[in-house]
Write an enzyme that holds these catalytic residues in place. Structure first.
Site, PDB file in Angstrom:
ATOM      1  CG  ASP A  62       7.719  11.222  -0.687  1.00 37.43           C
ATOM      2  OD1 ASP A  62       8.158  11.101  -1.843  1.00 37.43           O
ATOM      3  OD2 ASP A  62       7.839  10.337   0.191  1.00 37.43           O
ATOM      4  CD  GLN A 119      -1.012  14.762  -2.821  1.00 40.41           C
ATOM      5  OE1 GLN A 119      -1.416  15.929  -2.768  1.00 40.41           O
ATOM      6  NE2 GLN A 119      -0.663  14.074  -1.747  1.00 40.41           N
ATOM      7  NE  ARG A 151       7.254   9.570  -6.426  1.00 39.19           N
ATOM      8  CZ  ARG A 151       7.729   9.669  -5.183  1.00 39.19           C
ATOM      9  NH1 ARG A 151       6.970  10.117  -4.197  1.00 39.19           N
ATOM     10  NH2 ARG A 151       8.979   9.376  -4.928  1.00 39.19           N
ATOM     11  CE  LYS A 199      -5.446   5.370  -9.254  1.00 39.15           C
ATOM     12  NZ  LYS A 199      -6.351   4.223  -9.038  1.00 39.15           N
ATOM     13  CB  THR A 246      -0.258   4.317 -11.051  1.00 38.15           C
ATOM     14  OG1 THR A 246      -1.516   3.702 -10.776  1.00 38.15           O
ATOM     15  CG2 THR A 246       0.151   4.006 -12.487  1.00 38.15           C
ATOM     16  CG  HIS A 247       0.885  -0.020  -7.384  1.00 40.53           C
ATOM     17  ND1 HIS A 247       0.488   0.923  -6.472  1.00 40.53           N
ATOM     18  CD2 HIS A 247       2.204  -0.196  -7.189  1.00 40.53           C
ATOM     19  CE1 HIS A 247       1.521   1.294  -5.742  1.00 40.53           C
ATOM     20  NE2 HIS A 247       2.576   0.638  -6.156  1.00 40.53           N
ATOM     21  NE  ARG A 301       1.607   7.193   5.350  1.00 43.23           N
ATOM     22  CZ  ARG A 301       2.071   7.581   4.161  1.00 43.23           C
ATOM     23  NH1 ARG A 301       1.261   8.135   3.298  1.00 43.23           N
ATOM     24  NH2 ARG A 301       3.335   7.455   3.853  1.00 43.23           N
ATOM     25  NE  ARG A 302       1.304   1.882   1.440  1.00 43.17           N
ATOM     26  CZ  ARG A 302       1.927   3.065   1.388  1.00 43.17           C
ATOM     27  NH1 ARG A 302       3.128   3.218   1.895  1.00 43.17           N
ATOM     28  NH2 ARG A 302       1.342   4.094   0.829  1.00 43.17           N
TER      29      ARG A 302
HETATM   30  P1  FDA Z   1      -5.050   1.866  -6.811  1.00 44.77           P
HETATM   31  O1  FDA Z   1      -5.155   2.319  -5.404  1.00 44.77           O
HETATM   32  O2  FDA Z   1      -6.310   1.793  -7.604  1.00 44.77           O
HETATM   33  O3  FDA Z   1      -4.325   0.476  -6.820  1.00 44.77           O
HETATM   34  C1  FDA Z   1      -4.192  -0.305  -7.993  1.00 44.77           C
HETATM   35  C2  FDA Z   1      -3.923  -1.726  -7.621  1.00 44.77           C
HETATM   36  O4  FDA Z   1      -2.720  -1.842  -6.868  1.00 44.77           O
HETATM   37  C3  FDA Z   1      -5.044  -2.298  -6.747  1.00 44.77           C
HETATM   38  O5  FDA Z   1      -5.377  -3.560  -7.237  1.00 44.77           O
HETATM   39  C4  FDA Z   1      -4.456  -2.401  -5.376  1.00 44.77           C
HETATM   40  O6  FDA Z   1      -4.898  -3.557  -4.729  1.00 44.77           O
HETATM   41  C5  FDA Z   1      -2.953  -2.442  -5.603  1.00 44.77           C
HETATM   42  N1  FDA Z   1      -2.337  -1.648  -4.568  1.00 44.77           N
HETATM   43  C6  FDA Z   1      -2.213  -0.306  -4.529  1.00 44.77           C
HETATM   44  N2  FDA Z   1      -1.577   0.085  -3.419  1.00 44.77           N
HETATM   45  C7  FDA Z   1      -1.309  -1.053  -2.744  1.00 44.77           C
HETATM   46  C8  FDA Z   1      -0.677  -1.349  -1.516  1.00 44.77           C
HETATM   47  N3  FDA Z   1      -0.185  -0.387  -0.750  1.00 44.77           N
HETATM   48  N4  FDA Z   1      -0.570  -2.642  -1.156  1.00 44.77           N
HETATM   49  C9  FDA Z   1      -1.059  -3.638  -1.924  1.00 44.77           C
HETATM   50  N5  FDA Z   1      -1.665  -3.430  -3.077  1.00 44.77           N
HETATM   51  C10 FDA Z   1      -1.800  -2.167  -3.476  1.00 44.77           C
HETATM   52  N6  FDA Z   1       0.832   9.458  -2.408  1.00 44.77           N
HETATM   53  C11 FDA Z   1       0.892  10.719  -1.925  1.00 44.77           C
HETATM   54  O7  FDA Z   1      -0.129  11.268  -1.518  1.00 44.77           O
HETATM   55  N7  FDA Z   1       2.088  11.396  -1.899  1.00 44.77           N
HETATM   56  C12 FDA Z   1       3.241  10.846  -2.369  1.00 44.77           C
HETATM   57  O8  FDA Z   1       4.290  11.491  -2.333  1.00 44.77           O
HETATM   58  C13 FDA Z   1       3.184   9.518  -2.885  1.00 44.77           C
HETATM   59  N8  FDA Z   1       4.301   8.902  -3.353  1.00 44.77           N
HETATM   60  C14 FDA Z   1       4.196   7.695  -4.011  1.00 44.77           C
HETATM   61  C15 FDA Z   1       5.301   7.115  -4.623  1.00 44.77           C
HETATM   62  C16 FDA Z   1       5.167   5.955  -5.366  1.00 44.77           C
HETATM   63  C17 FDA Z   1       6.380   5.378  -6.057  1.00 44.77           C
HETATM   64  C18 FDA Z   1       3.891   5.342  -5.492  1.00 44.77           C
HETATM   65  C19 FDA Z   1       3.716   4.117  -6.341  1.00 44.77           C
HETATM   66  C20 FDA Z   1       2.811   5.866  -4.839  1.00 44.77           C
HETATM   67  C21 FDA Z   1       2.927   7.018  -4.080  1.00 44.77           C
HETATM   68  N9  FDA Z   1       1.853   7.573  -3.413  1.00 44.77           N
HETATM   69  C22 FDA Z   1       1.943   8.846  -2.894  1.00 44.77           C
HETATM   70  C23 FDA Z   1       0.634   6.754  -3.185  1.00 44.77           C
HETATM   71  C24 FDA Z   1      -0.405   6.977  -4.256  1.00 44.77           C
HETATM   72  O9  FDA Z   1      -0.919   8.273  -4.159  1.00 44.77           O
HETATM   73  C25 FDA Z   1      -1.553   5.969  -4.142  1.00 44.77           C
HETATM   74  O10 FDA Z   1      -2.196   6.106  -2.933  1.00 44.77           O
HETATM   75  C26 FDA Z   1      -1.118   4.521  -4.293  1.00 44.77           C
HETATM   76  O11 FDA Z   1      -0.122   4.377  -5.250  1.00 44.77           O
HETATM   77  C27 FDA Z   1      -2.321   3.668  -4.738  1.00 44.77           C
HETATM   78  O12 FDA Z   1      -2.813   4.152  -5.964  1.00 44.77           O
HETATM   79  P2  FDA Z   1      -2.659   3.373  -7.356  1.00 44.77           P
HETATM   80  O13 FDA Z   1      -2.432   4.383  -8.417  1.00 44.77           O
HETATM   81  O14 FDA Z   1      -1.648   2.323  -7.253  1.00 44.77           O
HETATM   82  O15 FDA Z   1      -4.097   2.793  -7.656  1.00 44.77           O
END
Ligand code: FDA
Length: 301
Positions: free
Chosen positions: A125, A154, A177, A180, A219-220, A281-282
């Site tokens: 990570d 990232q 991976r 963002k 990503t979500h 954190r979440r």
């Molecule tokens: P965005 O934040 O715009 O979210 C898109 C949608 O998803 C929004 O509608 C939001 O409400 C929903 N959503 C996102 N996160 C949510 C949550 N926690 N709870 C509820 N709803 C949520 N970062 C990092 O710095 N180092 C790492 O190693 C990793 N590893 C990693 C693994 C995996 C499998 C994932 C999916 C993510 C990570 N991340 C991470 C976290 C990543 O950098 C980022 O902060 C989150 O995924 C949120 O970004 P999104 O791309 O989902 O977009």
């Protein structure tokens, strides 16, 4: 950070632990390894792959880091015995990065070697920007010896495009991976604008696909999922040349949409006793969840 988020971050320590606990259930498999095993078995039955993370970061004592490495080795064993479709994700600060680089390398090597023996894979990570150089350095050291290790990039970091190019120019056959980025970083280091981060994510994805890297698209954000679909189509990629990744508990509907469109998807499954730090954190990251917590508080539940 918005005023609301600042308020949440500021008041988080005042929120009773049991409320954080009830919210965190959605994001965490449980406290024990068996909880993670059960969750992954269920996900596998639903045709999702998994990556298991033992919760923890910033080990302050060597014993803590060694215990974490021991637990990962046992976890890799359990994955093999239970025949789960899962790899593991690790955080270098959990394994002693901030104590001593060489000590951390020894712990991580032990995990990667155990995974190699079992034909499994270890994802490093990516933590905050104070760890980026060391994480990349460790990845390159390990990658020369082991095939079964991958890195995270990232999209919010200004340096990422250069990092990707330098790894590929070095002849590295990379498995990354792309996400963002989750940490609060200064504007000098990271893009703060959401639109720029999204455009940079798409740009990096294109660069990685173009240059033949294996990418886990984490990503979500449905806009980015759409961008990824377009690029997968443009580069005529086969499903085994990439994967999507999502966190446990976040947007299960999108997860199913991606799977049912014929793409492979891996769910990130955290477990362990250090659930409070992870949940905090979440909560800091997502105002919607913070609103949910506040509603609970106001209702007195
Ligand atoms: P965005 O934040 O715009 O979210 C898109 C949608 O998803 C929004 O509608 C939001 O409400 C929903 N959503 C996102 N996160 C949510 C949550 N926690 N709870 C509820 N709803 C949520 N970062 C990092 O710095 N180092 C790492 O190693 C990793 N590893 C990693 C693994 C995996 C499998 C994932 C999916 C993510 C990570 N991340 C991470 C976290 C990543 O950098 C980022 O902060 C989150 O995924 C949120 O970004 P999104 O791309 O989902 O977009």
């Amino acid at each position: 950070m918005s005023l609301f988020n600042k308020l949440i971050v500021g008041t988080l320590p005042l929120i009773p632990k049991f409320i954080v606990g009830s919210i965190s259930k959605r994001y965490i498999a449980g406290e024990r390894m068996i909880d993670a095993v059960r969750m992954v078995r269920k996900l596998n039955q639903e045709r999702f792959m998994a990556t298991i993370d033992l919760l923890g970061e910033h080990a302050s004592r060597r014993e803590e880091a060694i215990e974490a490495a021991d637990e990962y080795v046992r976890l890799i064993e359990a994955i093999a015995i239970e025949k789960l479709d899962s790899n593991v994700s690790i955080k270098l600060t959990h394994l002693g990065l901030k104590l001593d680089y060489e000590f951390c390398l020894a712990n991580v090597s032990r995990i990667v070697a155990a995974a190699k023996e079992r034909g499994n894979f270890v994802r490093l990570d990516m933590e905050d920007s104070s760890c980026t150089d060391d994480t990349m350095r460790m990845y390159m050291t390990l990658r020369r010896k082991y095939w079964n290790v991958g890195l995270v990039f990232q999209a919010y970091l200004r340096r990422t495009i250069r990092d990707i190019r330098s790894l590929i120019d070095d002849g590295m056959n990379i498995n990354v991976r792309l996400c963002k980025g989750i940490y609060n970083e200064a504007r000098t280091i990271a893009y703060n604008d959401k639109e720029i981060i999204n455009r940079n994510f798409a740009l990096l994805l294109r660069e990685l696909f173009q240059r033949g890297g294996y990418v886990a698209i984490a990503t979500h954000d449905e806009k980015l999922v759409w961008e990824a679909f377009m690029l997968i189509d443009e580069f005529k990629l086969k499903p085994e040349q990439y994967e999507f990744q999502m966190l446990l508990g976040v947007d299960a509907e999108l997860r199913r949409i991606i799977r049912d469109s014929g793409h492979r998807l891996r769910v990130y499954v955290p477990y362990g006793s250090q659930w409070y730090a992870y949940s905090a954190r979440r909560l800091k990251e997502n105002p919607q969840i913070a609103r949910y917590v506040l509603n609970n508080l106001l209702k007195g539940s």
